[in-house]
Design an enzyme around this catalytic site. Sequence first.
Site, PDB file in Angstrom:
ATOM      1  CE  LYS A 125     -21.659  -9.640  17.173  1.00 33.85           C
ATOM      2  NZ  LYS A 125     -22.949  -9.175  16.638  1.00 33.85           N
ATOM      3  CG  ASP A 156     -23.081 -12.678  15.323  1.00 32.80           C
ATOM      4  OD1 ASP A 156     -23.784 -11.668  15.202  1.00 32.80           O
ATOM      5  OD2 ASP A 156     -22.228 -13.003  14.456  1.00 32.80           O
TER       6      ASP A 156
END
Length: 449
Positions: free
Chosen positions: A129, A169
């Site tokens: 991430k 995201d």
Amino acid sequence: MSHIDEKLQPILSTLLHRNAGEKEFHQALNEVLESVGRVISKHPEYAEEALIERICEPERQIIFRVPWIDDNNEVQINRGFRVQFNSALGPYKGGLRFHPSVNVGIIKFLGFEQTFKNALTGLPIGGGKGGSDFNPRGRSNREIMRFCQSFMMELHRHIGEYIDVPAGDIGVGGREIGYMFGIYKRLTNRYEAGVLTGKGLSYGGSRARTEATGYGNAYFVQRMLGTKGTSFDGKRCVISGSGNVAIYAMEKVLSFGGKVVACSDSDGYVVDDAGIDLELVKQIKEVQRERISEYARLKGSGCHYIKGGSIWDVPCDVALPSATQNELNGGDAKSLVENGVIAIGEGANMPCTPEAVHIFQEAGVLFAPGKAANAGGVATSALEMQQNASRDSWTFEKTEERLAEIMHNIHDACAETAEEYGAPGNYVLGANITGFVRVAEAMRALGIV
Ligand code: GLU
């Protein structure tokens, strides 16, 4: 720490100490280790060779400076992150988040969750991430482009289709992926479509990727409701957020016969008892990039906007928290339960606090944790990688069919594991254990690396 198996307690204490102050990461570690306790009593081999310690330690963490020039010719500085958490199952895979709250603890919690989520998809992707504390709100297109270019100027040397494949995201959608792919292509002189997912259809994106996270959550919850002989049909639903995840959860819930009565953004929420007008939400959020308060202004009668407050006070049968982490706390869970909620599906990553999850489980509410219920987004990213690798482009129908099948498989795997471990209906346990065992198996085979 009370629910943690005693063999895991010293490991957890060390982890909390080594990652001091990272409260979201602590929360995610606690939750996963709570479930893992049951695995190691049955299979002590998973606790050998410091496997638990290794799985909780990111393989690599990159933090970098992102300088850029705003429209007033002022130099701005942001911080960029990429946490490459685990590559036992495939290249690191996970989104980029651009939001002022971003810090290393948040990226670590997201990367950790992503590792198990990606394992649950059954596709060959590791976990990672990244993102930045950059705030896109109020920035012009050109500012967004310059920021994305500067961000990628550093990130490009750390990623690649066989290394690490970022996607979107919060704060990163099709526009940002386009700018980042453009500069990556220029910097590397490679048309390496599989380096990013969530791309536009004109340059290697996959059909149904935009819809996938929200659709996937609806598919998962539909199957979960099915275990109780019911479905979305005729149900009143509240879906927090109004971004990509929320919008396409609404679309699929509507097609399943449900009625969505409320949605939100970080400033407030709208309630429309006639049912939220999805096309209007799309217009406001995807075209105008406006706040959700606009909905009530444009819609007029029968609908109201509440600034602040909690969307979870709105009575509903099914709630799909699809905004951000810890958006639904113990008090919210209590009012949902009092109002008769029967199912929760986490569209966002870790939107329910541990107290809220506990309240739902005690009350016998069906609860689908994010790492299972929202895995449809990253699963479809893996399908995008597949299409890129085979230089192919699938139809919407074919892609959605694969997505539905993957969501059903995830649901069934979680349900079966929960059953096997003596906790039928506990999807949190089922998801954590299934994801953990898949990663742990591969790590054991790969030796101490
Ligand atoms: N950000 C999404 C998630 O939380 C998608 C990641 C991806 O497609 O790589 O799973």
